[in-house]
Design a protein around this motif. Sequence first.
Motif, PDB file in Angstrom:
ATOM      1  N   ILE A   1       0.981  -1.174  -0.018  1.00 22.64           N
ATOM      2  CA  ILE A   1       0.072   0.116   0.136  1.00 22.64           C
ATOM      3  C   ILE A   1       0.851   1.122  -0.131  1.00 22.64           C
ATOM      4  O   ILE A   1       1.814   1.389   0.920  1.00 22.64           O
ATOM      5  CB  ILE A   1      -0.994   0.049   1.317  1.00 22.64           C
ATOM      6  N   PRO A   2       0.531   2.161  -0.944  1.00 20.82           N
ATOM      7  CA  PRO A   2       1.485   3.196  -1.104  1.00 20.82           C
ATOM      8  C   PRO A   2       1.499   4.112   0.263  1.00 20.82           C
ATOM      9  O   PRO A   2       0.684   4.184   1.123  1.00 20.82           O
ATOM     10  CB  PRO A   2       1.026   4.185  -2.138  1.00 20.82           C
ATOM     11  N   THR A   3       2.398   4.758   0.567  1.00 19.59           N
ATOM     12  CA  THR A   3       2.694   5.828   1.750  1.00 19.59           C
ATOM     13  C   THR A   3       2.070   7.170   1.401  1.00 19.59           C
ATOM     14  O   THR A   3       1.581   7.437   0.228  1.00 19.59           O
ATOM     15  CB  THR A   3       4.133   6.204   2.211  1.00 19.59           C
ATOM     16  N   ARG A   4       1.541   8.072   2.087  1.00 24.68           N
ATOM     17  CA  ARG A   4       1.161   9.358   2.113  1.00 24.68           C
ATOM     18  C   ARG A   4       1.907  10.160   1.057  1.00 24.68           C
ATOM     19  O   ARG A   4       1.283  10.725  -0.002  1.00 24.68           O
ATOM     20  CB  ARG A   4       0.762  10.054   3.286  1.00 24.68           C
ATOM     21  N   PHE A   5       3.151  10.038   1.318  1.00 23.84           N
ATOM     22  CA  PHE A   5       4.026  10.696   0.235  1.00 23.84           C
ATOM     23  C   PHE A   5       3.795  10.202  -1.080  1.00 23.84           C
ATOM     24  O   PHE A   5       3.996  10.988  -2.092  1.00 23.84           O
ATOM     25  CB  PHE A   5       5.369  10.773   0.991  1.00 23.84           C
ATOM     26  N   GLN A   6       3.996   8.715  -1.103  1.00 26.74           N
ATOM     27  CA  GLN A   6       3.876   8.286  -2.408  1.00 26.74           C
ATOM     28  C   GLN A   6       2.516   8.513  -3.139  1.00 26.74           C
ATOM     29  O   GLN A   6       2.470   8.810  -4.517  1.00 26.74           O
ATOM     30  CB  GLN A   6       4.073   6.693  -2.540  1.00 26.74           C
ATOM     31  N   ALA A   7       1.608   8.575  -2.403  1.00 29.51           N
ATOM     32  CA  ALA A   7       0.082   9.091  -3.009  1.00 29.51           C
ATOM     33  C   ALA A   7       0.101  10.461  -3.391  1.00 29.51           C
ATOM     34  O   ALA A   7      -0.159  10.860  -4.486  1.00 29.51           O
ATOM     35  CB  ALA A   7      -0.938   8.667  -1.968  1.00 29.51           C
ATOM     36  N   ALA A   8       0.676  11.338  -2.663  1.00 28.61           N
ATOM     37  CA  ALA A   8       0.594  12.822  -3.052  1.00 28.61           C
ATOM     38  C   ALA A   8       1.565  12.986  -4.347  1.00 28.61           C
ATOM     39  O   ALA A   8       1.121  13.800  -5.001  1.00 28.61           O
ATOM     40  CB  ALA A   8       1.178  13.703  -1.890  1.00 28.61           C
ATOM     41  N   SER A   9       2.601  12.313  -4.419  1.00 26.52           N
ATOM     42  CA  SER A   9       3.794  12.372  -5.483  1.00 26.52           C
ATOM     43  C   SER A   9       2.921  11.895  -6.797  1.00 26.52           C
ATOM     44  O   SER A   9       2.852  12.481  -7.927  1.00 26.52           O
ATOM     45  CB  SER A   9       4.716  11.512  -5.391  1.00 26.52           C
ATOM     46  N   GLY A  10       1.943  10.592  -6.490  1.00 24.40           N
ATOM     47  CA  GLY A  10       1.492  10.362  -7.762  1.00 24.40           C
ATOM     48  C   GLY A  10       0.502  11.301  -8.272  1.00 24.40           C
ATOM     49  O   GLY A  10       0.229  11.357  -9.504  1.00 24.40           O
ATOM     50  N   GLU A  11      -0.420  11.840  -7.239  1.00 23.01           N
ATOM     51  CA  GLU A  11      -1.468  12.732  -7.847  1.00 23.01           C
ATOM     52  C   GLU A  11      -0.741  13.941  -8.228  1.00 23.01           C
ATOM     53  O   GLU A  11      -1.317  14.527  -9.232  1.00 23.01           O
ATOM     54  CB  GLU A  11      -2.169  13.380  -6.514  1.00 23.01           C
ATOM     55  N   LEU A  12       0.266  14.600  -7.797  1.00 25.37           N
ATOM     56  CA  LEU A  12       1.040  15.623  -8.498  1.00 25.37           C
ATOM     57  C   LEU A  12       1.556  15.406  -9.847  1.00 25.37           C
ATOM     58  O   LEU A  12       1.287  16.149 -10.787  1.00 25.37           O
ATOM     59  CB  LEU A  12       2.243  16.021  -7.430  1.00 25.37           C
ATOM     60  N   LEU A  13       1.981  14.272 -10.203  1.00 28.65           N
ATOM     61  CA  LEU A  13       2.509  13.823 -11.369  1.00 28.65           C
ATOM     62  C   LEU A  13       1.276  13.842 -12.325  1.00 28.65           C
ATOM     63  O   LEU A  13       1.398  14.178 -13.506  1.00 28.65           O
ATOM     64  CB  LEU A  13       3.140  12.458 -11.354  1.00 28.65           C
ATOM     65  N   ASP A  14       0.205  13.040 -11.783  1.00 25.33           N
ATOM     66  CA  ASP A  14      -1.120  13.064 -12.766  1.00 25.33           C
ATOM     67  C   ASP A  14      -1.664  14.264 -13.056  1.00 25.33           C
ATOM     68  O   ASP A  14      -2.168  14.492 -14.133  1.00 25.33           O
ATOM     69  CB  ASP A  14      -2.004  11.864 -11.907  1.00 25.33           C
ATOM     70  N   VAL A  15      -1.659  15.118 -12.221  1.00 25.18           N
ATOM     71  CA  VAL A  15      -2.363  16.558 -12.504  1.00 25.18           C
ATOM     72  C   VAL A  15      -1.641  17.178 -13.431  1.00 25.18           C
ATOM     73  O   VAL A  15      -2.380  17.878 -14.248  1.00 25.18           O
ATOM     74  CB  VAL A  15      -2.698  17.284 -11.114  1.00 25.18           C
ATOM     75  N   LEU A  16      -0.319  17.072 -13.271  1.00 23.80           N
ATOM     76  CA  LEU A  16       0.458  17.990 -14.256  1.00 23.80           C
ATOM     77  C   LEU A  16       0.386  17.101 -15.638  1.00 23.80           C
ATOM     78  O   LEU A  16       0.390  17.973 -16.439  1.00 23.80           O
ATOM     79  CB  LEU A  16       2.128  18.000 -13.879  1.00 23.80           C
ATOM     80  N   ALA A  17       0.378  16.068 -15.570  1.00 25.78           N
ATOM     81  CA  ALA A  17       0.140  15.107 -17.109  1.00 25.78           C
ATOM     82  C   ALA A  17      -1.007  15.608 -17.738  1.00 25.78           C
ATOM     83  O   ALA A  17      -1.306  15.605 -18.962  1.00 25.78           O
ATOM     84  CB  ALA A  17       0.477  13.730 -16.914  1.00 25.78           C
ATOM     85  N   ALA A  18      -2.147  15.861 -16.854  1.00 26.63           N
ATOM     86  CA  ALA A  18      -3.411  16.160 -17.356  1.00 26.63           C
ATOM     87  C   ALA A  18      -3.642  17.545 -17.691  1.00 26.63           C
ATOM     88  O   ALA A  18      -4.780  17.912 -18.375  1.00 26.63           O
ATOM     89  CB  ALA A  18      -4.693  15.506 -16.440  1.00 26.63           C
TER      90      ALA A  18
END
Length: 543
Positions: free
Chosen positions: A396-413
């Motif tokens: 299960i991802p950590t909070r920091f990993q989840a935040a990093s993933g959301e950050l990358l996703d929003v920039l890609a979109a």
Amino acid sequence: MKPAPVLVSLLGLVASQSAFAAASMAWEPAAAVCTTAPRPSPSAGRATRLIEAWGNGSEQTRARVSPELLASTIDAMLREERGDDRRRADVALLTLAGVTSRLEATPHDLRLRREVIDGLIARKGGRGGDGFREFVLADVLLLGASMPTETRRGACMALALERTPAALLPLLSVARDPDLELRAAALVALTGWPERGVGEGFVRAVVDAPAAHQGRFMQLALGHLHALHSSGTFDLAWPDDLGLSLGDEVLGLTLDRDWRRASPAVALAAFVPAERSVPVLIEALGVWTRREGEADRAAAIPGARRLRFECADTLESLTGRPIGPSPERWRDFWSAVREGTPLTAANGADGSRATVASFFGLRLRSGSVAFVVDASGSMEASLPNARGDYGTSTQIPTRFQAASGELLDVLAASPDPTQFGVVLFSDQAVSWKGSPTRADEDSLRRLRSWLGARHPDGGTQLATGLHELIDSVDDLHELEFDTVVVLCDGETTEDGTWARDWLLRFNPEAQLVFHCVQIGGARADALRALASGTGGSFLRVEG
């Protein structure tokens, strides 16, 4: 960086009960040397001398004064009840109120201000004898031309803590003072008063303000109007003719090339009668849409995308029509109105909204956004309801990993061009690159690698992250972001009062909108204050 004169939305100003002041009185050097060590409570007379010294001393002098020492000294000074000594003590308290609330106040001065406010509350409640309100109104404001301007600013701050009818005319008089900081302090104290004359004072302040300071007074007027709405007194205190007078001044500014002047003007347009403001806002929407389109693929134009959505939001609030940020659809709507369709009638609008990227569900409507992300030790905790796309299928991802993933996703979109910055904070702060970067495949690949190498640790000091962001420029007008997204998973070291103070000091010049996300259920006073003080959004997600 050099402290910049700034103003926040009055939502933040009123909440922190701040005025704008500096201090200037006779300083007794012998009293200035003080430490934070515990000491016996001083006599009332010596306490007054200490307060005078701290109000007139340097920042270094006050840096040696702890909030606890200041509180005990004010408490001792409030025991003073003799005539001339009481007057001297009150002047000292008002002056210190000013110096700890001035725009250039240090973070330590802002911490001391909390104790000063408590002292003002105790004083107006009767500690030290009667007559404080009368002294502030008559001797300091009305007849206080010989008083230091800084002391009069402190008097406005004291009156901001309560609303007494006797203060109305003196404050309206001070609101026309040549000193802009004193003028602003009086307007802070008048905010939300349901009197037509107060509304006239705010309009006059916007009209009379020098161009370089007009944004400040637009923010003050905006705060007053929001306060009237919140109290249910708007219709009584803001007739249409005042709205038209305001519109004569601000509607043209919605087209200003400086988005930091246009943004508060667009917000104020919501309080101008729709028949007057709607056609100008439709024109402004077209202008900002065109300006956004003028950006080359290397970099976005800060403010353009955000202003486009702000224009559409204000149009929708005035008409009740969810048409979205399409200039063409709004022009069609206005054509129908001119042919006889009621202004708030349907015009074939389907309620569609422009597609924008989202961060944990927050819709980001900016082409120049900075992410300030918690990297404290608690961000290593697992996020129970996060996506399963980090690590192996059993992890299960950590909070920091989840935040990093959301950050990358929003920039890609995000639409191209979008530029971004990333700051991580804990006990200290670190930024990825030092300037805005275009969101493309190459930059996102490098950002993913950088985030993956970070190891959250330490405390949750949000101040380090925000100062890392703004200290990158010498002048806040050079800051190339218009929106900040803050993510934090716990209670920050800083509270809501600190956040409002930060906005007071920096944001009217920076004109940032804060959107804040909290993971988990801890208190989030600082995040809520940043969002509400700038018209942004606050979101709490499970974690």
